[in-house]
Each structure stands twice: as structure tokens, then as C-alpha cells.
Design an enzyme around this catalytic site. Structure first.
Site, PDB file in Angstrom:
ATOM      1  N   TRP A 102       0.819  -1.222   0.000  1.00 59.51           N
ATOM      2  CA  TRP A 102       0.000   0.000   0.000  1.00 59.51           C
ATOM      3  C   TRP A 102       0.834   1.245   0.000  1.00 59.51           C
ATOM      4  O   TRP A 102       0.523   2.213  -0.710  1.00 59.51           O
ATOM      5  CB  TRP A 102      -1.026  -0.039   1.143  1.00 59.51           C
ATOM      6  CG  TRP A 102      -2.030  -1.119   0.878  1.00 59.51           C
ATOM      7  CD1 TRP A 102      -2.191  -2.289   1.561  1.00 59.51           C
ATOM      8  CD2 TRP A 102      -2.973  -1.172  -0.214  1.00 59.51           C
ATOM      9  NE1 TRP A 102      -3.178  -3.050   0.978  1.00 59.51           N
ATOM     10  CE2 TRP A 102      -3.671  -2.411  -0.106  1.00 59.51           C
ATOM     11  CE3 TRP A 102      -3.294  -0.324  -1.260  1.00 59.51           C
ATOM     12  CZ2 TRP A 102      -4.672  -2.782  -1.018  1.00 59.51           C
ATOM     13  CZ3 TRP A 102      -4.292  -0.706  -2.167  1.00 59.51           C
ATOM     14  CH2 TRP A 102      -4.961  -1.907  -2.035  1.00 59.51           C
ATOM     15  N   ASP A 172      -1.803   6.991   5.980  1.00 56.49           N
ATOM     16  CA  ASP A 172      -2.884   6.142   5.494  1.00 56.49           C
ATOM     17  C   ASP A 172      -3.204   5.172   6.640  1.00 56.49           C
ATOM     18  O   ASP A 172      -2.406   4.306   6.971  1.00 56.49           O
ATOM     19  CB  ASP A 172      -2.402   5.377   4.257  1.00 56.49           C
ATOM     20  CG  ASP A 172      -3.400   4.328   3.775  1.00 56.49           C
ATOM     21  OD1 ASP A 172      -4.492   4.216   4.364  1.00 56.49           O
ATOM     22  OD2 ASP A 172      -3.067   3.611   2.803  1.00 56.49           O
ATOM     23  N   LYS A 196     -13.293  -1.102   6.429  1.00 58.34           N
ATOM     24  CA  LYS A 196     -12.721  -2.115   7.329  1.00 58.34           C
ATOM     25  C   LYS A 196     -13.240  -1.907   8.763  1.00 58.34           C
ATOM     26  O   LYS A 196     -13.967  -2.719   9.291  1.00 58.34           O
ATOM     27  CB  LYS A 196     -11.206  -2.072   7.261  1.00 58.34           C
ATOM     28  CG  LYS A 196     -10.700  -2.394   5.847  1.00 58.34           C
ATOM     29  CD  LYS A 196      -9.292  -1.984   5.648  1.00 58.34           C
ATOM     30  CE  LYS A 196      -8.906  -1.842   4.206  1.00 58.34           C
ATOM     31  NZ  LYS A 196      -9.111  -3.004   3.354  1.00 58.34           N
TER      32      LYS A 196
HETATM   33  N1  PMP Z   1      -4.496   1.578   1.945  1.00 57.59           N
HETATM   34  C1  PMP Z   1      -4.605   0.435   2.652  1.00 57.59           C
HETATM   35  C2  PMP Z   1      -3.744   0.249   3.858  1.00 57.59           C
HETATM   36  C3  PMP Z   1      -5.532  -0.537   2.269  1.00 57.59           C
HETATM   37  O1  PMP Z   1      -5.660  -1.661   2.973  1.00 57.59           O
HETATM   38  C4  PMP Z   1      -6.348  -0.304   1.133  1.00 57.59           C
HETATM   39  C5  PMP Z   1      -7.411  -1.291   0.688  1.00 57.59           C
HETATM   40  N2  PMP Z   1      -7.319  -2.553   1.134  1.00 57.59           N
HETATM   41  C6  PMP Z   1      -6.159   0.884   0.421  1.00 57.59           C
HETATM   42  C7  PMP Z   1      -5.249   1.798   0.857  1.00 57.59           C
HETATM   43  C8  PMP Z   1      -6.968   1.174  -0.826  1.00 57.59           C
HETATM   44  O2  PMP Z   1      -8.250   1.456  -0.456  1.00 57.59           O
HETATM   45  P1  PMP Z   1      -9.451   1.670  -1.502  1.00 57.59           P
HETATM   46  O3  PMP Z   1      -9.722   0.345  -2.115  1.00 57.59           O
HETATM   47  O4  PMP Z   1     -10.544   2.179  -0.622  1.00 57.59           O
HETATM   48  O5  PMP Z   1      -9.018   2.666  -2.498  1.00 57.59           O
END
Ligand code: PMP
Length: 361
Positions: A102, A172, A196
């Protein structure tokens, strides 16, 4: 209805109390005779939900009045782009802590906007642990430092943070927001997708320090501009009304369950139970993350043979355990144990794991 134990990584399990409340109100929101799905975002009912949700989030995270809370769309992935679009101006450098998939996605988006540098990385350790924040190398022209507090795929999590002083710290927190207490005043901007710990997909929460809004680049579209969203109270365009309503219910659920400190204690007990089952299995189950960086939200583990992992998933599904397959990039197994997953559900899983080991170990 068959009993299902939901260990999905996101969208993830929601508390049954919250879903029942939605069911009860879906045709008639608070006596209005209208559904949340059909009210105007300019109505006084939605205004109350929007305002109350901002206040609840501030109270639960003990955020001072220097911050704005925004409810936006596009998921955390849009934040990967919005952060550099707003703050990575010419001649400045976005300093990123690289901890896994991520953070890698956040860096890739920032590179399209401007100059970036890696402040710390755990790539050499195959991202099995979190990078060392105490020895970050910050570029002198750093506009902000960005980190990912919990790497959902690898199952790693920062156990503590650092203070970057005058340099804005941006995080994030998509996969661990409201799962534990932390000092929010160290951060200038926090973002998190809701799907989540905070509801359903479709809304992303942004907590931004007001002084950051003066630094926003003038040359970006309004829809990407934090200042535009803050000035309109997250009503610049039609917000994700249902998503914010669910966030509102989830925030009340956290408050009614003792707040963040109580949730944190519960999450720790759940994670301890799973990790001790792995560690005490004599090597039958193997934890994938370095013990110093283990996540309390996403427990990643494996079994020594692929065939046994397949068998484990098959049997788990027959017993009603859902979502235990590791992410396609990481393989193996993963149990995501966000706030709504109960200790009892974790206990059912560890009982199943012990029984599986007895039969195949
Ligand atoms: N950052 C993290 C730590 C994630 O776990 C996720 C999705 N699993 C995201 C960003 C991306 O999120 P989204 O699908 O809502 O764009």
C-alpha cells in the site's frame, strides 16, 4: 441463516447490531417517512448526520478543534493522488516511508505528480517488518512525510510513531483507524477508507489540520482540493450519503462499546489469541510477519505445505469461516480481525486451527 464467521480483509464484517439498526431504519429514517437512500444531502436530517459524525470522530480520536474532518469518495486510492496534488508543489519533495504494497501504491501515484524520496524502507526485509522511523533520512526540501500505519496484505503494523516536528506527517490508516489509541496531534493529515473498521466502501475519511489547507496548490481541480471540500463541509458535491450514515452508526457503536481504549484492549486479546495459537503450534502454523511488527488487524500465516493450506481453506469454508485466503500477491492465509470481529469468533477460529493441526500435524 447459517452461522458465518467473517474474516474478510475489507469490505469486512460489520457488527450485527449496526446492520439490524440499518434494517430497521431503511424505510423510515428517524420518523421522516423517507429512507436514507432517498433524502437530499442538503436536508437537515443529512446535515445532522454529517455534523454528528464529524464530532463523534473528533471525540473518539481526541482530535482538537485545529482539525477538519471530511467525508469524501474515491477510496483511499484517491487519497494516494490527492495528497501529492495538494501538497507536492514544484521544488519540494514528498518523503515516503516504504513498508509494502500500500505504501508502494501511494509512492507510485506521488511520482506522477512530483519528486519523491524514500525516508525509510523495509524492502530489504521483504516487508516482513515495518521500517525504522527513528532513523529516517529526510530530504531537506521535504513537503511532508507519508506513512502507512498498517500494511493490510503483509499483516504488519507500526507499534509506535515518530514526531516529525515542523514537517507535516501524513498517514494512510485505512486498515487500523479506530482500532487503537494514538496521539493524533503528531499528524497533519490522516485518511482511511471506511470499509474495514468504519462501515462500507464508498466513503473515505480525511482528518486534516487546518493550517495545511493554506498550503494547498492553486492549480488543481476543485474536486481534488482539500480546501474546497473543507470550506463546504464535505458538501461540495453529492456526498456518499448512505456511507456517511453507516460511519455514523459505527462511530456510535464504538462509543457504546467503551470507546477506542476498550476496543484496543479487545483487539489485543483477539490478536494475542491468534498469534499464540500460531506460535505454540510447534511450527505447524507459521506467522509471516516479523513478531516485532505484527498487526493486530490482519494476522498472516501459513502452513508448511500448499496442499495442507488448500485443505485448511476447504474445511474452514465448510465450518463457516469466510475470507481466510491470503491476498493474491502474498498467498498463504490471512485472518482479518477488525473491530467488529468478536473474541468469540476468533476463539472459534483458533479451536478450528487446533483441531486441524491435531488431525494433519
Ligand atoms: N491503503 C490500505 C492500507 C488498504 O488496505 C487499502 C485497501 N485494502 C487501500 C489503501 C486502498 O483502499 P481503496 O480500495 O478504498 O481505495
Amino acid at each position: 441463516m447459517n452461522q458465518v464467521f467473517n474474516f474478510n480483509a475489507g469490505p469486512a464484517g460489520l457488527p450485527s447490531e449496526v446492520m439490524l439498526e440499518v434494517q430497521e431504519e431503511i424505510l423510515d429514517l428517524q420518523g421522516t417517512g423517507l429512507s436514507i437512500l432517498e433524502i437530499s444531502h442538503r436536508s437537515k436530517e443529512y446535515e445532522a448526520i454529517n455534523d454528528e459524525s464529524q464530532q463523534l470522530l473528533k471525540q473518539l480520536l481526541q482530535i482538537s478543534s485545529e482539525y477538519e474532518v471530511l467525508f469524501l469518495q474515491g477510496g483511499a486510492s484517491t487519497q494516494f493522488a490527492m495528497v501529492p496534488m495538494n501538497f507536492l508543489t514544484a521544488g519540494r519533495v514528498g518523503s515516503y516511508v516504504h513498508s509494502g504494497t500500500w505504501s508502494g501504491k501511494a509512492i507510485a501515484e506521488a511520482l506522477k505528480i512530483g519528486e519523491t524520496a524514500i525516508a525509510a524502507s523495509s524492502e530489504e526485509d521483504q516487508f516482513k517488518k515495518m521500517p525504522d522511523l527513528q532513523h529516517m533520512k529526510l530530504h531537506p526540501k521535504t513537503a511532508y512525510v507519508h506513512l502507512t500505519t498498517n500494511e493490510t496484505i503483509a499483516g504488519t503494523q507500526f507499534q509506535s510513531f515518530t514526531n516529525t516536528g515542523e514537517i507535516p506527517l501524513i498517514a494512510d490508516m485505512s486498515s487500523d483507524i479506530l482500532s487503537r489509541s494514538f496521539d493524533a496531534s503528531n499528524f497533519s493529515l490522516i485518511y482511511a477508507g471506511a470499509q474495514k473498521n468504519l462501515g462500507a466502501s464508498g466513503v473515505v475519511i480525511v482528518i486534516v489540520k487546518r493550517d495545511m489547507l493554506n498550503r494547498v496548490s492553486a492549480h488543481i481541480p476543485d474536486i481534488m482540493n482539500y480546501r474546497v471540500h473543507a470550506n463546504s463541509g464535505s458538501l461540495y458535491n453529492t456526498p456518499p450519503v448512505f456511507g456517511v450514515y453507516l460511519v455514523n452508526l459505527m462511530l456510535k457503536w464504538i462509543r457504546n462499546n467503551g470507546g477506542v481504549k476498550a476496543i484496543e484492549r479487545r483487539n489485543q486479546l483477539k490478536a494475542d489469541l491468534l498469534y499464540s495459537t500460531i506460535d505454540e503450534s510447534g511450527g505447524f502454523y507459521m506467522g509471516l510477519a516479523d513478531p516485532q511488527s505484527r498487526s493486530t488487524m490482519n494476522v498472516t500465516f501459513g502452513i508448511s505445505s500448499d496442499d495442507l493450506e488448500k485443505k485448511f481453506l476447504q474445511e474452514a469454508a465448510q465450518h463457516g469461516f469466510v475470507g481466510l485466503k491470503g491476498h493474491r500477491d502474498a498467498g498463504h492465509l490471512r485472518a482479518s480481525i477488525y473491530n467488529a470481529v468478536t473474541f468469540e469468533q476468533c476463539k472459534a477460529l483458533t479451536d478450528f486451527m487446533a483441531d486441524f493441526q491435531k488431525r494433519f500435524g
